[in-house]
Every structure is written in structure tokens, then in C-alpha cells.
Design an enzyme around this catalytic site. Structure first.
Site, short mmCIF file in Angstrom:
data_model
loop_
_atom_site.label_atom_id
_atom_site.label_comp_id
_atom_site.label_asym_id
_atom_site.label_seq_id
_atom_site.Cartn_x
_atom_site.Cartn_y
_atom_site.Cartn_z
N CYS A 111 133.09 89.72 -90.91
CA CYS A 111 134.03 88.77 -90.29
C CYS A 111 133.98 88.80 -88.77
CB CYS A 111 135.44 89.04 -90.78
SG CYS A 111 135.97 90.71 -90.45
N LYS A 141 143.93 93.00 -105.98
CA LYS A 141 143.08 91.96 -106.58
C LYS A 141 141.75 92.00 -105.82
CE LYS A 141 141.25 87.96 -106.79
NZ LYS A 141 139.78 87.96 -106.85
N GLU A 184 131.31 79.55 -89.51
CA GLU A 184 131.01 80.93 -89.87
C GLU A 184 129.94 80.90 -90.96
OE1 GLU A 184 134.04 83.05 -92.13
OE2 GLU A 184 133.65 84.80 -90.88
N TYR A 223 151.40 78.70 -101.30
CA TYR A 223 151.98 79.37 -102.48
C TYR A 223 153.30 80.04 -102.10
CZ TYR A 223 147.12 79.18 -104.28
OH TYR A 223 145.86 78.79 -104.67
N GLU A 239 144.05 88.04 -92.68
CA GLU A 239 142.88 88.45 -91.89
C GLU A 239 141.76 87.52 -92.32
OE1 GLU A 239 142.90 90.67 -89.66
OE2 GLU A 239 144.60 91.97 -90.12
N TRP A 289 134.66 90.59 -100.55
CA TRP A 289 133.59 91.38 -101.17
C TRP A 289 132.73 92.11 -100.14
CZ3 TRP A 289 129.62 89.18 -98.71
CH2 TRP A 289 129.70 87.82 -98.41
N SER A 342 138.66 84.13 -96.56
CA SER A 342 138.36 82.90 -95.82
C SER A 342 139.63 82.21 -95.31
CB SER A 342 137.59 81.94 -96.71
OG SER A 342 138.39 81.59 -97.81
P1 NAP Z 1 137.37 84.19 -100.08
O1 NAP Z 1 136.60 83.24 -100.85
O2 NAP Z 1 138.52 83.67 -99.29
O3 NAP Z 1 137.86 85.30 -101.10
C1 NAP Z 1 138.71 86.35 -100.73
C2 NAP Z 1 139.60 86.71 -101.89
O4 NAP Z 1 140.49 85.62 -102.18
C3 NAP Z 1 138.83 86.98 -103.18
O5 NAP Z 1 139.44 88.05 -103.84
C4 NAP Z 1 139.00 85.68 -103.91
O6 NAP Z 1 138.82 85.77 -105.31
C5 NAP Z 1 140.42 85.32 -103.56
N1 NAP Z 1 140.75 83.90 -103.80
C6 NAP Z 1 139.92 82.84 -103.98
N2 NAP Z 1 140.63 81.72 -104.20
C7 NAP Z 1 141.93 82.08 -104.17
C8 NAP Z 1 143.15 81.36 -104.32
N3 NAP Z 1 143.18 80.05 -104.55
N4 NAP Z 1 144.31 82.05 -104.19
C9 NAP Z 1 144.32 83.37 -103.93
N5 NAP Z 1 143.19 84.10 -103.80
C10 NAP Z 1 142.02 83.46 -103.91
O7 NAP Z 1 136.50 84.98 -99.02
P2 NAP Z 1 135.18 85.85 -99.32
O8 NAP Z 1 134.09 84.91 -99.60
O9 NAP Z 1 135.44 86.91 -100.30
O10 NAP Z 1 134.99 86.62 -97.95
C11 NAP Z 1 134.46 86.05 -96.85
C12 NAP Z 1 135.53 85.66 -95.84
O11 NAP Z 1 136.39 86.76 -95.55
C13 NAP Z 1 134.95 85.25 -94.55
O12 NAP Z 1 135.56 84.10 -94.06
C14 NAP Z 1 135.23 86.43 -93.63
O13 NAP Z 1 135.26 86.15 -92.28
C15 NAP Z 1 136.52 86.90 -94.15
N6 NAP Z 1 136.75 88.29 -93.78
C16 NAP Z 1 137.71 88.57 -92.84
C17 NAP Z 1 137.95 89.86 -92.46
C18 NAP Z 1 139.03 90.17 -91.46
O14 NAP Z 1 139.46 91.31 -91.41
N7 NAP Z 1 139.51 89.24 -90.68
C19 NAP Z 1 137.21 90.90 -93.02
C20 NAP Z 1 136.24 90.60 -93.95
C21 NAP Z 1 136.02 89.27 -94.33
P3 NAP Z 1 137.36 85.52 -105.95
O15 NAP Z 1 136.64 86.76 -105.77
O16 NAP Z 1 137.57 85.19 -107.37
O17 NAP Z 1 136.76 84.37 -105.19
#
Ligand code: NAP
Ligand code: MG
Length: 498
Positions: free
Chosen positions: A301, A190, A400, A254, A266, A166, A244
Site C-alpha cells: 500500500c 476476517k 494504484e 454499512y 487503512e 492479502w 481498497s
Molecule cells: P480489498 O479487495 O479491499 O479486500 C480487503 C478485504 O476486504 C478482504 O478481506 C476482502 O474480502 C474484504 N471485502 C471485499 N469486499 C467487501 C465488502 N463488500 N465488504 C466488506 N469487506 C469486503 O483489498 P485487497 O485487494 O485485499 O488489498 C489491496 C488493497 O489494500 C490496496 O488498495 C492496498 O493499498 C490496500 N492496503 C492498504 C494498507 C494500509 O495500511 N493502508 C495496507 C495493505 C494494503 P475478499 O478476500 O473476499 O475479497
């Protein structure tokens, strides 16, 4: 004349945008008929409701994507034609930049000025770059001697799912969508539940640009339901994920449980910032350290939240950071273009960030600035916070936080800084400030991170691969030619000439 907060708020009131799932070129209700409320993080107010999909919608979207891929309307289109359509897509986004920015700010709480000057221009740039690459991607001929011709060709993987976070909704979507489309795949997007609306609007603009129906589907809904269903679906050939580390690990499971689909991850970070003892003028380094800590309100991130500076210059650095914070960083309502920091994405996330601040304070860390919430709008705003010399094994140094919370640590030598910088389970990015060319090269090689930026805080640009090491991910990078590898497969065609 430059627009004001009132102008943007008025635009937000009159905005119309799609709120249903996008499958086979049409906006459709979820099969269950379920919807969810879209909340503006800045005000806490509900401003729309949107369809939330489940496994049944995933199934349909995959079938449509597969059929479209097999029909070849996109996958077999001449690369130059695909390029033209993608370039048109970028132009259409540019023509709708302001309206898209208002929607992004409404849904995500990101400051409007940032979205207009960075997120969307970078998204457009990414689409154009990958579009241009479409008809400039060559295979190889192997050095197999006179008895054979070995062709190494690149083919699209088929159906790709992209699961997004997000924090940079439009930008991360286009970082994945553009190379996936350029390669000829069918794509299922998604978006994160907190920020689904601009992704739906992007799909509408893509259709306007001439991307054929069935090539892009957008499924809003919960990750634990549809993210999981996508991960387990045997009709999906690759998943590109930003989010995450925890969810990244689940996706690997999966894949193993279903069809060994390719997974590119990522993930999170706890990136370091290193000020070497040879730097004479601190001003540039300090303003970079502030951007590295507080850009996107720390919901970033690559946030550099472990700032290592020479012990002898620590006090001066802290003082300059406080001055710079006061001068350049304004937190407040994101629709007000003067602000460059906004709220946390949700109340739950706000509470999580505040709990880290409390842990830091309870562990006895000195707070140089911040350490509290701010009474603005929805009340989920966190004051930019800087801790000085926390214990190296403290919670705030290890995890983090994903909010505007950073730590500055005094060190005895450059070598100690590099050693401490690498003492993390993550390895996404690192920033290094030095006036010494040799130090730049030597330390950049020693830092265990996917991107090391020297004398600037950044993630590289569209021409450089972006991805992490260690628990920050693997399996593919975003940006540059590397991104195309995520969405294609190598095939060997070996022709006997004897
Ligand atoms: P998140 O909780 O991992 O959610 C990311 C996506 O995964 C969302 O669309 C989420 O859906 C979905 N998701 C949740 N549970 C899942 C499951 N069991 N199976 C498949 N998909 C699932 O992370 P976030 O809170 O959105 O974002 C923060 C994280 O992203 C931080 O750790 C940050 O460092 C990382 N990030 C990394 C980068 C990079 O390029 N390395 C860039 C930006 C952010 P929902 O919306 O329904 O939860
Ligand atoms: Mg929202």
C-alpha cells in the site's frame, strides 16, 4: 546451516494447519458446509481447502463474542494478566516462526526470506509492544475546579471485527489484533480469501497461549458476503479495515445503515518519492527508491510509484536504478530463500497489473526495464518495470497498480516535485531524500501524507501511528498508542463534590 528451497518445500509438504472456521475456541465447519480451495500463487496448485462462512456463521460468531465480552473473562481480566497472556502469545509465535513462515509463503506467494526476516518478527514485535502497553494506559482527570471530579476513562468498545488484505496477512492481522485484545475486546477476524490459513493458525496459537475461548473468532470467506454481513451487523461495535478504497467506502455505508459502528480505514495509495536537488550521493536514495517500488513485489500500500527526481539527474538515476535492480532484486519462486520478489497473488490480479503495463506502453511511455511477464512456475510473475516520464495524467500515474510497476519523472525544481507529489487523490505515505535539514522540515510539512519518511523508505515503526489522509483512509491509525484509540471509547464520569 541455512535452509534451502528443497528444505522449505519439504516442510511445506509435511505442514499441518487448521482449515475450519474458529468460533468459541473450536475449529468448526461453516454452517453451510461450504469450502474453498487454497491456491499457491507460486505454482497455481491447490494445496488445501478451507471452510467458507456466510451470514449465519457471522451471526453465531457475533453472539459468542458478545457473550464472552459480557462474561468478562478477558474484558475484565486484570490488565497485567492480559499482558502476560499476550506476551506468551508472542513467544509461541516466535517458537513457531519457521513453520508459520512456510504456511504464509505457501498461501500468499511472499518470499520466505522476507516473511522470516520481516513479516513475522514485526508481528511478534507488535504483539509485545501492545502487550506492554496494556497495563500502562492511563485515563485523565479534568480541570473542572474544586466542585467536581471529571474522570475521563477509556473502555473497550466490545466486539471488534478486523477485515484484512492479502498482502501482509500475518503482519496486518497482528497490527489490529494485538491492540484490540490489549484493550479487552472480543475480536472477529476476517482474513482475505486468498490468505486465510495463517490467520487460522494464529488463532490456534492464541488459544495455546491462554487467550480464553470466545475472545477470538476467525471467519474465512468472501468479503462480499461475510465482510458485508460484519459491516451491517448491529452486534459489532467497531471495524478496523485494511484494503481498497472502494471497499472502505462500502463499510462506511454499512455502518450508516446499521448501528453507526466505528470504522477505521487503512486504504490504498499512490505514494511519491522525492529526490531533492541538494542530494550529493545518489546511491542511498536510489536503493531506497528501488525498495519503495518493488518491496513485496509492489503489492504494497505504501509502494512509491511516482519517483520525482531533478531533470538534470534523471538519466543517472535511471542508470543506477537498473544496476541496483540487477544487483539486489531477485524474482523467482518464493520458497527459494535467495529470492526477494515473487508472483502476483492471483491470476486475476496478474492480468490487472499487466493491463496497466500495456496501457503505459500504448500511451507511449518509455520502458527502462521490464514491461513483460516472466515464465516462472504458475506464470503469474511480472518483471519489475520502470517507466520513464509518463504523462502526468496517464493511467499508470493516477491509479494504484499494486504490482512491481514504477514511474520516474524528471522535474525542474524541488517545489515542482512537491506540487506534483501532492497531485493525487491518495495520501498514505511519501519519501523525501535531501541533504538539507531545512528542506527536510519544510517539505515534510508540505507533503499531504499520513507518514513522510526522510532519507529512508519506511512506514515508521511500532511506536509511530500509521494511517492515511484523503482517499487513503481515516477513522484511526495502526501502531503506537493511536491504535488503542480505535478499539476503545472515552467515557466521562463527572462527580459532583458540592
Ligand atoms: P480489498 O479487495 O479491499 O479486500 C480487503 C478485504 O476486504 C478482504 O478481506 C476482502 O474480502 C474484504 N471485502 C471485499 N469486499 C467487501 C465488502 N463488500 N465488504 C466488506 N469487506 C469486503 O483489498 P485487497 O485487494 O485485499 O488489498 C489491496 C488493497 O489494500 C490496496 O488498495 C492496498 O493499498 C490496500 N492496503 C492498504 C494498507 C494500509 O495500511 N493502508 C495496507 C495493505 C494494503 P475478499 O478476500 O473476499 O475479497
Ligand atoms: Mg492462497
Amino acid at each position: 546451516m541455512a535452509k534451502t528451497k528443497q528444505d522449505y518445500e519439504k516442510m511445506a509438504e509435511n505442514l499441518s494447519f487448521p482449515t475450519k472456521a474458529f468460533i468459541n475456541g473450536k475449529f468448526v465447519d461453516a454452517k453451510s458446509g461450504k469450502t474453498m480451495e487454497a491456491v499457491n500463487p507460486a505454482t497455481g496448485k491447490v494445496f488445501a481447502s478451507f471452510s467458507t462462512c456466510d451470514e449465519n456463521d457471522v451471526d453465531e460468531a457475533v453472539k459468542v463474542a458478545q457473550k464472552t465480552f459480557e462474561r468478562g473473562v478477558w474484558s475484565k481480566m486484570h490488565p497485567t494478566e492480559r499482558k502476560k497472556v499476550l506476551l506468551k502469545f508472542a513467544d509461541i509465535i516466535e517458537n513457531n516462526l519457521e513453520e508459520l513462515a512456510v504456511l504464509e509463503t505457501l498461501d500468499s506467494g511472499k518470499p520466505i526470506g522476507e516473511v522470516m526476516s520481516t513479516d513475522i518478527p514485526e508481528a511478534i514485535h507488535a504483539i509485545r509492544w501492545h502487550a506492554e502497553f496494556t497495563d500502562k494506559r492511563y485515563g485523565q482527570i479534568s480541570p473542572s475546579g474544586d466542585g467536581a471530579v471529571g474522570l475521563v476513562v477509556k473502555e473497550p468498545v466490545g466486539v471488534v471485527a478486523c477485515i484484512m488484505p492479502w498482502n501482509f496477512p500475518i503482519m496486518t492481522t497482528t497490527w489490529k489484533l494485538a491492540p484490540a485484545l490489549a484493550e479487552g475486546n472480543s475480536v472477529i477476524l476476517k482474513p482475505a480469501t486468498q490468505t486465510s490459513l495463517t490467520t487460522l493458525r494464529l488463532a490456534e496459537l492464541a488459544a495455546e497461549a491462554g487467550i480464553p475461548e470466545g475472545v477470538i473468532q476467525v471467519l474465512p470467506g468472501s468479503g462480499s458476503i461475510i465482510g458485508k454481513a460484519l459491516g451491517l451487523h448491529k452486534g459489532i461495535n467497531a471495524i478496523s479495515f485494511t484494503g481498497s478504497t472502494e471497499v472502505g467506502c462500502k463499510l462506511l455505508e454499512y455502518s450508516a445503515q446499521s448501528n453507526l459502528k466505528k470504522i477505521a480505514l487503512e486504504l490504498g495509495g499512490k505514494s511519491p518519492f522525492i529526490l531533492c536537488d541538494d542530494v550529493k550521493d545518489l546511491s542511498k536514495a536510489v536503493s531506497a527508491a528501488l525498495a519503495a517500488s518493488f518491496w513485496n513485489t509492489g503489492q504494497n500500500c505504501t509502494a512509491n510509484t511516482r519517483i520525482f527526481v531533478p531533470e538534470s539527474r534523471k538519466d543517472e538515476c535511471v542508470e543506477l536504478m537498473l544496476k541496483g535492480l540487477e544487483k539486489d532484486w531477485r524474482i523467482g519462486e518464493p520458497m527459494n530463500p535467495v529470492n526477494n520478489m515473487g508472483p502476483m497473488i492471483t491470476e486475476a490480479h496478474f492480468k490487472n497489473v499487466m493491463s496497466y503495463i500495456e496501457k503505459g506502453i500504448n500511451e507511449g511511455c518509455k520502458v527502462a526495464v521490464g514491461g513483460h511477464s516472466l515464465d516462472i512456475g504458475s506464470g503469474i510473475y511480472v518483471a519489475p518495470t520502470l517507466f520513464v516520464d509518463p504523462k502526468l495524467d496517464s493511467e499508470i500515474m493516477k491509479h494504484e497498480i499494486f504490482g512491481p510497476v514504477s514511474c520516474i519523472i524528471g522535474v525542474k525544481s524541488n517545489e515542482e516535485a512537491i506540487k506534483l507529489a501532492n497531485e493525487t487523490e491518495y495520501g498514505l505515505q511519501a519519501t523525501l531524500f535531501t541533504d538539507n535539514l531545512q528542506n527536510a522540515h519544510i517539505f515534510a510539512r508540505q507533503l499531504k501524507a499520513g507518514t513522510v519518511s526522510v532519507n529512508k523508505y519506511c512506514e515508521g515503526d511500532i511506536t509511530t501511528p500509521f494511517g492515511g489522509l484523503k482517499m487513503s483512509g481515516f477513522g484511526g491509525q495502526d501502531n503506537a498508542e493511536a491504535a488503542h484509540e480505535q478499539y476503545s471509547e472515552l467515557k466521562t464520569i463527572f462527580i459532583n463534590l458540592n
